[in-house]
Scaffold this active site. Structure first.
Site, PDB file in Angstrom:
ATOM      1  N   TYR A  33      -2.589   0.325  10.282  1.00  0.00           N
ATOM      2  CA  TYR A  33      -2.066  -0.782   8.727  1.00  0.00           C
ATOM      3  C   TYR A  33      -1.028  -0.845   7.613  1.00  0.00           C
ATOM      4  CZ  TYR A  33      -3.746  -0.680   3.768  1.00  0.00           C
ATOM      5  OH  TYR A  33      -3.408  -1.305   2.516  1.00  0.00           O
ATOM      6  N   LYS A  42     -16.019  -2.934  -0.028  1.00  0.00           N
ATOM      7  CA  LYS A  42     -15.378  -2.435   0.847  1.00  0.00           C
ATOM      8  C   LYS A  42     -15.701  -1.600   1.387  1.00  0.00           C
ATOM      9  CE  LYS A  42     -11.016  -0.991  -0.386  1.00  0.00           C
ATOM     10  NZ  LYS A  42      -9.799  -0.832  -1.097  1.00  0.00           N
ATOM     11  N   SER A  71       0.256  -1.680   0.110  1.00  0.00           N
ATOM     12  CA  SER A  71      -0.221  -0.170  -0.111  1.00  0.00           C
ATOM     13  C   SER A  71       0.738   1.517   0.098  1.00  0.00           C
ATOM     14  CB  SER A  71      -0.795   0.321   1.224  1.00  0.00           C
ATOM     15  OG  SER A  71      -1.896   1.346   1.205  1.00  0.00           O
TER      16      SER A  71
END
Length: 303
Positions: free
Chosen positions: A134, A172, A110
Site C-alpha cells: 500500500y 473502513k 499517505s
C-alpha cells in the site's frame, strides 16, 4: 462542477457533506456501496466508467476540480497487481485526464510512505522507506505526480494523510483508527484492549474536519500545487486516547502483548512537519488537538 472519487468512503463522504450545499457534485464510487447507509441526492458514477467518460471533452468540460479519495487502503493486502491497479493505474489515468482537460486534481496520499524507525517530525522532502505494498503504491504515484506538478497548467495537489479519525470511519472496518476501534470495544465489552508499552508508541492523530478543511482550502486556491503533509503536527501516545475517552465513558483497560507479526512493522513515531503546508500551501488554520477531536467525535456518537 466537482467530482469526489471514493465518495462512499470515510473522507470522501465527509467531503461530500461539506461541499454539497455550495457545489454541484458527482459522486464516483461503486453504487452498491451507497445502499445500506448513505442516500446521496446527486449522481453516482462507477469509478471505471467515470475515468472512461473523461475521455470525452464535452463531459470533462463540466468539471473544475476532482477530489480523488478512492484507493485500496488495506495495508495488509499483499496482492501487488490489485493494489497497483487501484492505487497507481487508476490515479495515473485520472491525472492525465485532468491535465488534458484543465481540471484541478487534489488527491489522497499517505504518511505511510515514510516508513518505520523515525523519531523526528516527517517532512515532504525526506528519504522514504515504505514497508508495505500500500505505502509503496502511494509513493510511486507521488513520485510520478511530482514530475508534472511544475509543468501542468492544472492544479495538482497530493495530501499525505496521517492518522485520520472521525465520523463515518467505521466504513473502513478493520482499517479504521484506534479511536474507533476502542469505541467499538467499549460498546461491546466495556473494556479497551491496548498493547503493552503503548505510552511509547506515538502517532499524529488528525481529526477528519481538519483534513476536509485542508482539502477545500486547496480547492479554493487553485494556483497552489505540490505535495503536502496533512496531520495535526503533534505526536501523541496511544495511551492518551483512553484517558480522553474516560471523560465520557466507563470502561476497564486490559494491556495485551503485541502480536509478533506486528513487532517489526509497527511504527513507533509519526508526526507531521507542517512547515510546507503553512508556508507554501498557505494553510494557516489551527489543527484540533487530540482532546478536542475526541470531544467532537463523542458528540457525533451521541447524536
Amino acid at each position: 462542477m466537482i467530482a469526489i472519487t471514493g465518495a462512499a468512503g470515510f473522507i470522501g463522504w465527509n467531503l461530500y457533506l461539506k461541499l454539497r450545499d455550495h457545489h454541484e457534485v458527482i459522486l464516483v464510487d461503486f453504487p452498491e456501496k451507497f445502499e445500506k447507509e448513505f442516500t446521496p441526492d446527486c449522481m453516482v458514477v462507477d469509478p471505471f466508467a467515470f475515468v472512461e467518460k473523461l475521455k470525452s471533452p464535452l463531459f470533462a468540460s463540466k468539471f473544475t476540480t476532482i477530489y480523488h479519495q478512492g484507493a485500496c487502503s488495506d495495508t495488509m493486502n499483499y496482492n501487488v497487481k490489485y493494489m497497483m491497479r487501484h492505487n497507481f493505474d487508476y490515479s495515473h489515468d485520472l491525472l492525465h485526464r485532468c491535465m488534458e482537460n484543465s481540471i484541478n486534481l487534489i488527491y489522497a496520499s499517505s504518511a505511510a510512505i515514510y516508513g518505520i524507525g523515525r523519531t523526528t517530525p516527517l517532512y515532504e522532502d525526506m528519504q522514504c522507506f515504505p514497508r508495505n505494498i500500500y505505502a509503496k503504491s502511494k509513493k510511486i504515484f507521488d513520485d510520478y505526480a511530482l514530475t508534472f506538478i511544475d509543468k501542468s497548467e492544472s492544479q495538482i495537489v497530493g495530501l499525505r494523510y496521517f492518522n485520520v479519525y472521525g465520523p463515518w470511519e467505521h466504513r473502513k472496518n478493520k482499517m479504521s483508527s484506534v479511536v474507533n476501534q476502542f469505541k467499538k470495544q467499549i460498546d461491546s465489552d466495556k473494556k479497551i484492549k491496548i498493547f503493552e508499552k503503548s505510552n511509547k508508541y506515538f502517532r499524529d492523530f488528525v481529526y477528519v474536519d481538519d483534513v476536509i478543511s485542508v482539502n477545500t482550502h486547496f480547492g479554493e486556491n487553485e494556483k497552489i500545487s505540490g505535495i503536502f503533509n496533512c496531520g495535526s503536527g503533534e505526536a501523541k501516545p496511544f495511551s492518551e486516547i483512553p484517558k480522553h475517552l474516560a471523560k465520557h465513558y466507563n470502561f476497564e483497560i486490559e494491556e495485551i502483548k503485541m502480536p509478533k507479526k506486528l513487532e517489526d512493522k509497527y511504527q513507533k513515531y509519526t508526526q507531521a512537519n507542517l512547515n510546507r503546508l503553512t508556508h507554501v500551501g498557505r494553510y494557516r488554520a489551527p489543527m484540533l488537538s487530540l482532546e478536542e477531536g475526541i470531544q467532537r467525535y463523542v458528540e457525533f456518537w451521541e447524536k
